[in-house]
Design an enzyme around this catalytic site. Structure first.
Site, PDB file in Angstrom:
ATOM      1  N   ASP A  54      38.122  32.592  24.621  1.00 18.76           N
ATOM      2  CA  ASP A  54      38.857  33.433  23.662  1.00 18.76           C
ATOM      3  C   ASP A  54      40.339  33.470  24.042  1.00 18.76           C
ATOM      4  O   ASP A  54      40.869  34.514  24.365  1.00 18.76           O
ATOM      5  CB  ASP A  54      38.270  34.857  23.630  1.00 18.76           C
ATOM      6  CG  ASP A  54      38.320  35.556  24.991  1.00 18.76           C
ATOM      7  OD1 ASP A  54      38.267  34.871  26.039  1.00 18.76           O
ATOM      8  OD2 ASP A  54      38.426  36.801  25.025  1.00 18.76           O
ATOM      9  N   ASP A  95      42.266  31.989  30.035  1.00 18.15           N
ATOM     10  CA  ASP A  95      41.465  30.975  29.342  1.00 18.15           C
ATOM     11  C   ASP A  95      42.216  29.649  29.306  1.00 18.15           C
ATOM     12  O   ASP A  95      41.622  28.581  29.468  1.00 18.15           O
ATOM     13  CB  ASP A  95      41.186  31.384  27.889  1.00 18.15           C
ATOM     14  CG  ASP A  95      40.506  32.731  27.766  1.00 18.15           C
ATOM     15  OD1 ASP A  95      39.302  32.762  27.466  1.00 18.15           O
ATOM     16  OD2 ASP A  95      41.180  33.753  27.964  1.00 18.15           O
ATOM     17  N   GLN A 107      49.998  42.910  33.610  1.00 11.90           N
ATOM     18  CA  GLN A 107      49.007  43.329  34.606  1.00 11.90           C
ATOM     19  C   GLN A 107      49.571  44.440  35.497  1.00 11.90           C
ATOM     20  O   GLN A 107      48.847  45.353  35.888  1.00 11.90           O
ATOM     21  CB  GLN A 107      48.571  42.133  35.468  1.00 11.90           C
ATOM     22  CG  GLN A 107      47.754  41.102  34.711  1.00 11.90           C
ATOM     23  CD  GLN A 107      46.310  41.521  34.515  1.00 11.90           C
ATOM     24  OE1 GLN A 107      45.828  42.470  35.122  1.00 11.90           O
ATOM     25  NE2 GLN A 107      45.601  40.800  33.665  1.00 11.90           N
ATOM     26  N   HIS A 133      41.203  35.159  35.874  1.00  9.27           N
ATOM     27  CA  HIS A 133      39.769  35.462  35.849  1.00  9.27           C
ATOM     28  C   HIS A 133      38.913  34.248  35.464  1.00  9.27           C
ATOM     29  O   HIS A 133      38.000  33.846  36.189  1.00  9.27           O
ATOM     30  CB  HIS A 133      39.472  36.579  34.836  1.00  9.27           C
ATOM     31  CG  HIS A 133      40.214  37.846  35.046  1.00  9.27           C
ATOM     32  ND1 HIS A 133      39.894  38.742  36.038  1.00  9.27           N
ATOM     33  CD2 HIS A 133      41.266  38.390  34.376  1.00  9.27           C
ATOM     34  CE1 HIS A 133      40.713  39.789  35.970  1.00  9.27           C
ATOM     35  NE2 HIS A 133      41.551  39.597  34.974  1.00  9.27           N
ATOM     36  N   ASP A 134      39.213  33.675  34.290  1.00  2.00           N
ATOM     37  CA  ASP A 134      38.328  32.665  33.704  1.00  2.00           C
ATOM     38  C   ASP A 134      38.309  31.367  34.503  1.00  2.00           C
ATOM     39  O   ASP A 134      37.308  30.646  34.520  1.00  2.00           O
ATOM     40  CB  ASP A 134      38.753  32.371  32.262  1.00  2.00           C
ATOM     41  CG  ASP A 134      38.635  33.600  31.369  1.00  2.00           C
ATOM     42  OD1 ASP A 134      38.013  34.588  31.798  1.00  2.00           O
ATOM     43  OD2 ASP A 134      39.166  33.564  30.251  1.00  2.00           O
ATOM     44  N   VAL A 140      33.684  32.311  28.916  1.00  4.72           N
ATOM     45  CA  VAL A 140      34.665  33.110  29.649  1.00  4.72           C
ATOM     46  C   VAL A 140      35.312  34.169  28.745  1.00  4.72           C
ATOM     47  O   VAL A 140      36.374  34.699  29.045  1.00  4.72           O
ATOM     48  CB  VAL A 140      35.735  32.207  30.323  1.00  4.72           C
ATOM     49  CG1 VAL A 140      35.082  31.323  31.381  1.00  4.72           C
ATOM     50  CG2 VAL A 140      36.479  31.357  29.298  1.00  4.72           C
TER      51      VAL A 140
END
EC number: 3.2.2.8
Length: 313
Positions: free
Chosen positions: A11, A16, A227, A239-240, A124
């Site tokens: 997404d 991503d 962040q 993260h992903d 993800v």
């Protein structure tokens, strides 16, 4: 070296984009297709972002648009982190790349059914596409080699005190996936927050250069700000991208087998991944949960992928 065949379901989204960049370039990964879901932003925006990343990095992998809405809940987006477009920061050339006409869910089903059971799904974002595919054609379940996902947390959430965004965006879909019986690997916030992309990491990727170094810099400099403002972090975690790292070398990430259940009851824990870290329920584990990551190895791997985009002619 075995190439892991994967479908990347995402997404886009800043992290991503880093996952796409790594998956498309690393020789240990065979990226069959990219399926797009609503999540960090609405589907029309996440689709454009995915196509923009592929066009900029000349990634010739088919892109499929999937579920525009969660299965049950009202839609939410993470514009506080990813901005109005879902990928604020970079400036892209006019878009000429197009998505395939096939729906992402149909692509996932057809690809798995035609396979030898050697394809790994790497979602993800919210799990809407994967859950709908499972419900639409349950015969895909034994065909899935493994699902390596980014989502959840055994500790604190990031969208509510209990829930991580990807799971909270479609808890019912996550419930379908976590009860599917398919082998699961979960990269939750406890692990992914260890990949905070500080200014020195950004500078390292800028020095590595090329189109991916430039894109990495534009993307991660934007999340430095959001962040810190939202979570007080010194940079944006990627993260992903940890899912791609795990697939390339599982030894870089320590996991623990746990029984994981998704809370779909309305209340303060809606969307929580309840992880039985101590085994108090006595239920068999259904998920390998990421605990720690070797960050030196991980950033070296990211840099290796960035350098892969530098043209040598």
């Amino acid at each position: 070296m075995e190439k892991r065949k994967i479908i990347l379901d995402c997404d886009p989204g800043h992290d991503d984009a880093i996952a796409i960049m790594m998956a498309a370039k690393h020789p240990a990964i065979d990226l069959l297709g990219i399926t797009i879901v609503a999540g960090n932003q609405t589907l029309d925006k996440t689709l454009i972002n995915g196509l923009n990343v592929c066009q900029k990095l000349e990634i010739n992998v088919p892109v499929y648009a999937g579920m525009p809405q969660p299965i049950m809940r009202q839609q939410i987006v993470a514009d506080n982190i990813h901005g109005e477009t879902g990928l604020d920061g970079p400036v892209f050339e006019p878009l000429t790349r197009q998505a395939e006409s096939t729906h992402a869910v149909k692509y996932i089903i057809d690809t798995l059914m035609a396979s030898d059971g050697d394809i790994t799904l790497v979602p993800v974002g919210p799990l809407s596409n994967i859950a709908v595919a499972m419900r639409m054609q349950p015969a895909i379940l034994p065909k899935i080699r493994e699902i390596v996902l980014m989502g959840g947390a055994y500790g604190t959430g990031n969208f509510t005190p209990s829930a991580e965004f990807n799971i909270f965006a479609d808890p019912e879909a996550a419930r379908v996936v976590f009860t599917s019986g398919v082998p699961l690997v979960m990269m939750g916030l406890d692990l992914t927050n260890q990949t905070v992309c500080t200014p020195d990491v950004i500078a390292r990727m800028e020095r590595a250069g090329g189109p991916a170094g430039e894109l990495f810099s534009d993307i991660m400099n934007f999340t430095l700000k959001t962040q810190f403002e939202n979570y007080g972090l010194a940079g944006g975690p990627v993260h992903d991208a940890t899912c791609i790292g795990y697939l390339i070398n599982p030894d870089g990430i320590k996991t623990q087998e746990m029984y994981v259940e998704v809370d779909v009851n309305s209340g303060p824990c809606y969307g929580r991944t309840v992880c039985d870290e101590l085994g108090v329920l006595g239920k068999p584990a259904n998920t390998k949960v990421g605990i720690t990551i070797d960050t030196d190895w991980f950033w070296g791997l990211v840099e290796e992928c960035v350098r892969g985009y530098i043209k040598t002619h």
